[in-house]
Design a protein around this motif. Structure first.
Motif, PDB file in Angstrom:
ATOM      1  N   ALA A 115       0.832  -1.212   0.000  1.00 26.89           N
ATOM      2  CA  ALA A 115       0.000   0.000   0.000  1.00 26.89           C
ATOM      3  C   ALA A 115       0.865   1.260   0.000  1.00 26.89           C
ATOM      4  O   ALA A 115       0.535   2.250  -0.679  1.00 26.89           O
ATOM      5  CB  ALA A 115      -0.931  -0.002   1.213  1.00 26.89           C
ATOM      6  N   ASN A 116       1.972   1.230   0.727  1.00 24.42           N
ATOM      7  CA  ASN A 116       2.859   2.395   0.773  1.00 24.42           C
ATOM      8  C   ASN A 116       3.580   2.650  -0.541  1.00 24.42           C
ATOM      9  O   ASN A 116       4.140   3.727  -0.743  1.00 24.42           O
ATOM     10  CB  ASN A 116       3.879   2.245   1.903  1.00 24.42           C
ATOM     11  CG  ASN A 116       3.238   2.399   3.268  1.00 24.42           C
ATOM     12  OD1 ASN A 116       2.214   3.055   3.417  1.00 24.42           O
ATOM     13  ND2 ASN A 116       3.823   1.765   4.266  1.00 24.42           N
ATOM     14  N   GLN A 117       3.573   1.670  -1.433  1.00 23.48           N
ATOM     15  CA  GLN A 117       4.237   1.826  -2.727  1.00 23.48           C
ATOM     16  C   GLN A 117       3.293   2.329  -3.822  1.00 23.48           C
ATOM     17  O   GLN A 117       3.731   2.599  -4.943  1.00 23.48           O
ATOM     18  CB  GLN A 117       4.882   0.506  -3.149  1.00 23.48           C
ATOM     19  CG  GLN A 117       6.012   0.084  -2.223  1.00 23.48           C
ATOM     20  CD  GLN A 117       6.632  -1.205  -2.660  1.00 23.48           C
ATOM     21  OE1 GLN A 117       7.283  -1.269  -3.698  1.00 23.48           O
ATOM     22  NE2 GLN A 117       6.442  -2.255  -1.868  1.00 23.48           N
ATOM     23  N   VAL A 118       2.021   2.446  -3.504  1.00 24.30           N
ATOM     24  CA  VAL A 118       1.057   2.984  -4.470  1.00 24.30           C
ATOM     25  C   VAL A 118       1.239   4.493  -4.523  1.00 24.30           C
ATOM     26  O   VAL A 118       1.248   5.161  -3.489  1.00 24.30           O
ATOM     27  CB  VAL A 118      -0.388   2.622  -4.075  1.00 24.30           C
ATOM     28  CG1 VAL A 118      -1.386   3.258  -5.032  1.00 24.30           C
ATOM     29  CG2 VAL A 118      -0.557   1.109  -4.033  1.00 24.30           C
ATOM     30  N   THR A 119       1.396   5.017  -5.736  1.00 23.61           N
ATOM     31  CA  THR A 119       1.651   6.448  -5.916  1.00 23.61           C
ATOM     32  C   THR A 119       0.389   7.189  -6.341  1.00 23.61           C
ATOM     33  O   THR A 119      -0.601   6.569  -6.732  1.00 23.61           O
ATOM     34  CB  THR A 119       2.734   6.671  -6.986  1.00 23.61           C
ATOM     35  OG1 THR A 119       2.205   6.244  -8.261  1.00 23.61           O
ATOM     36  CG2 THR A 119       4.014   5.913  -6.665  1.00 23.61           C
ATOM     37  N   GLU A 120       0.464   8.493  -6.279  1.00 21.75           N
ATOM     38  CA  GLU A 120      -0.642   9.317  -6.776  1.00 21.75           C
ATOM     39  C   GLU A 120      -0.861   9.067  -8.267  1.00 21.75           C
ATOM     40  O   GLU A 120      -1.993   9.094  -8.736  1.00 21.75           O
ATOM     41  CB  GLU A 120      -0.366  10.802  -6.508  1.00 21.75           C
ATOM     42  CG  GLU A 120      -0.472  11.183  -5.039  1.00 21.75           C
ATOM     43  CD  GLU A 120      -1.860  10.942  -4.455  1.00 21.75           C
ATOM     44  OE1 GLU A 120      -2.873  11.186  -5.143  1.00 21.75           O
ATOM     45  OE2 GLU A 120      -1.933  10.492  -3.294  1.00 21.75           O
ATOM     46  N   LYS A 121       0.214   8.815  -9.003  1.00 21.05           N
ATOM     47  CA  LYS A 121       0.093   8.513 -10.440  1.00 21.05           C
ATOM     48  C   LYS A 121      -0.707   7.228 -10.641  1.00 21.05           C
ATOM     49  O   LYS A 121      -1.545   7.138 -11.545  1.00 21.05           O
ATOM     50  CB  LYS A 121       1.467   8.392 -11.096  1.00 21.05           C
ATOM     51  CG  LYS A 121       1.382   8.080 -12.581  1.00 21.05           C
ATOM     52  CD  LYS A 121       2.757   7.910 -13.209  1.00 21.05           C
ATOM     53  CE  LYS A 121       2.641   7.635 -14.683  1.00 21.05           C
ATOM     54  NZ  LYS A 121       2.607   6.256 -15.063  1.00 21.05           N
ATOM     55  N   ASP A 122      -0.447   6.212  -9.789  1.00 19.27           N
ATOM     56  CA  ASP A 122      -1.204   4.966  -9.886  1.00 19.27           C
ATOM     57  C   ASP A 122      -2.701   5.242  -9.707  1.00 19.27           C
ATOM     58  O   ASP A 122      -3.519   4.774 -10.499  1.00 19.27           O
ATOM     59  CB  ASP A 122      -0.738   3.955  -8.824  1.00 19.27           C
ATOM     60  CG  ASP A 122       0.686   3.478  -9.034  1.00 19.27           C
ATOM     61  OD1 ASP A 122       1.114   3.347 -10.197  1.00 19.27           O
ATOM     62  OD2 ASP A 122       1.382   3.246  -8.023  1.00 19.27           O
ATOM     63  N   ILE A 123      -3.027   6.005  -8.692  1.00 19.11           N
ATOM     64  CA  ILE A 123      -4.428   6.331  -8.415  1.00 19.11           C
ATOM     65  C   ILE A 123      -5.016   7.161  -9.566  1.00 19.11           C
ATOM     66  O   ILE A 123      -6.148   6.932  -9.992  1.00 19.11           O
ATOM     67  CB  ILE A 123      -4.569   7.090  -7.073  1.00 19.11           C
ATOM     68  CG1 ILE A 123      -4.027   6.238  -5.909  1.00 19.11           C
ATOM     69  CG2 ILE A 123      -6.002   7.515  -6.821  1.00 19.11           C
ATOM     70  CD1 ILE A 123      -4.762   4.954  -5.644  1.00 19.11           C
ATOM     71  N   ALA A 124      -4.222   8.087 -10.096  1.00 23.46           N
ATOM     72  CA  ALA A 124      -4.700   8.967 -11.170  1.00 23.46           C
ATOM     73  C   ALA A 124      -5.098   8.197 -12.423  1.00 23.46           C
ATOM     74  O   ALA A 124      -6.020   8.607 -13.136  1.00 23.46           O
ATOM     75  CB  ALA A 124      -3.647  10.021 -11.511  1.00 23.46           C
TER      76      ALA A 124
END
Length: 192
Positions: A115-124
């Motif tokens: 979970a800590n490796q998920v970036t804002e870019k991933d979510i975007a």
């Protein structure tokens, strides 16, 4: 009931209907849709349906791959949400540190690291996990965090405890590249 996340594991194609997906978008700014059944033909909905019926606002994960797509001018990269993220990192930590027993907390630490490796870019781009192309780096980080936890919790059996846990892990990472096994050609001398 106003859920924030739908998790599908029933292998019933289409069970996440347009109505359900639209309701999820009404209840949530960023609904999480996880159509995890395999194969793709049995997924609870397609990535396209999830993005379309949530007006492009959902964060999507599937058990099988879906191709990237564009909806209303926005590019989406559906991610896979399966054991391919957690198990390699946990296994690498277990082998590297000799973790015994493998507790629920080991998997919780792995999930937290992921979970800590998920970036804002991933979510975007509507992805709930890092891209699968980064699986080696993701697994290394998960294994390092799990190993650090295992030594703190007294679950590691390989001693002495290494100072640099990441280096320990790197030494145990499988490398699919082989050295050249063909010997140098040998020129035989000519006989007279």
């Amino acid at each position: 009931i106003k859920p924030t996340t739908l998790i599908g594991a029933a292998a019933v194609s289409g069970v996440f209907t347009e109505e359900i997906l639209r309701d999820m978008a009404k209840f949530n700014e960023r609904p999480v849709i996880m159509a995890l059944s395999n194969p793709t033909s049995l997924a609870e909905c397609t990535a396209e349906q999830a993005y379309k019926f949530t007006d492009g606002r959902c964060v999507f994960a599937s058990g099988s791959p879906f191709d990237p797509l564009t909806y209303k001018g926005q590019n989406f990269e559906p991610g896979q949400g399966n054991n391919s993220y957690i198990f390699p990192g946990v296994a690498l930590a277990v082998v590297s540190a000799g973790i015994r027993p493998i507790t629920n907390e080991v998997f919780l630490k792995a999930a937290q690291s992921l979970a800590n490796q998920v970036t804002e870019k991933d979510i975007a781009v509507g992805r709930v996990y890092p891209p699968l192309e980064q699986i080696r780096e993701v697994s290394l980080e998960i294994a390092t965090k799990v190993t650090e936890y295992a030594y703190r919790a007294g679950l590691a059996t390989h001693y002495p405890e290494p100072v640099d846990k990441k280096e320990l892990i790197k030494k145990n990472v499988y490398d699919p590249n082989y050295s050249e096994f063909i010997p140098e050609p040998y020129e035989y001398p000519e006989f007279k």
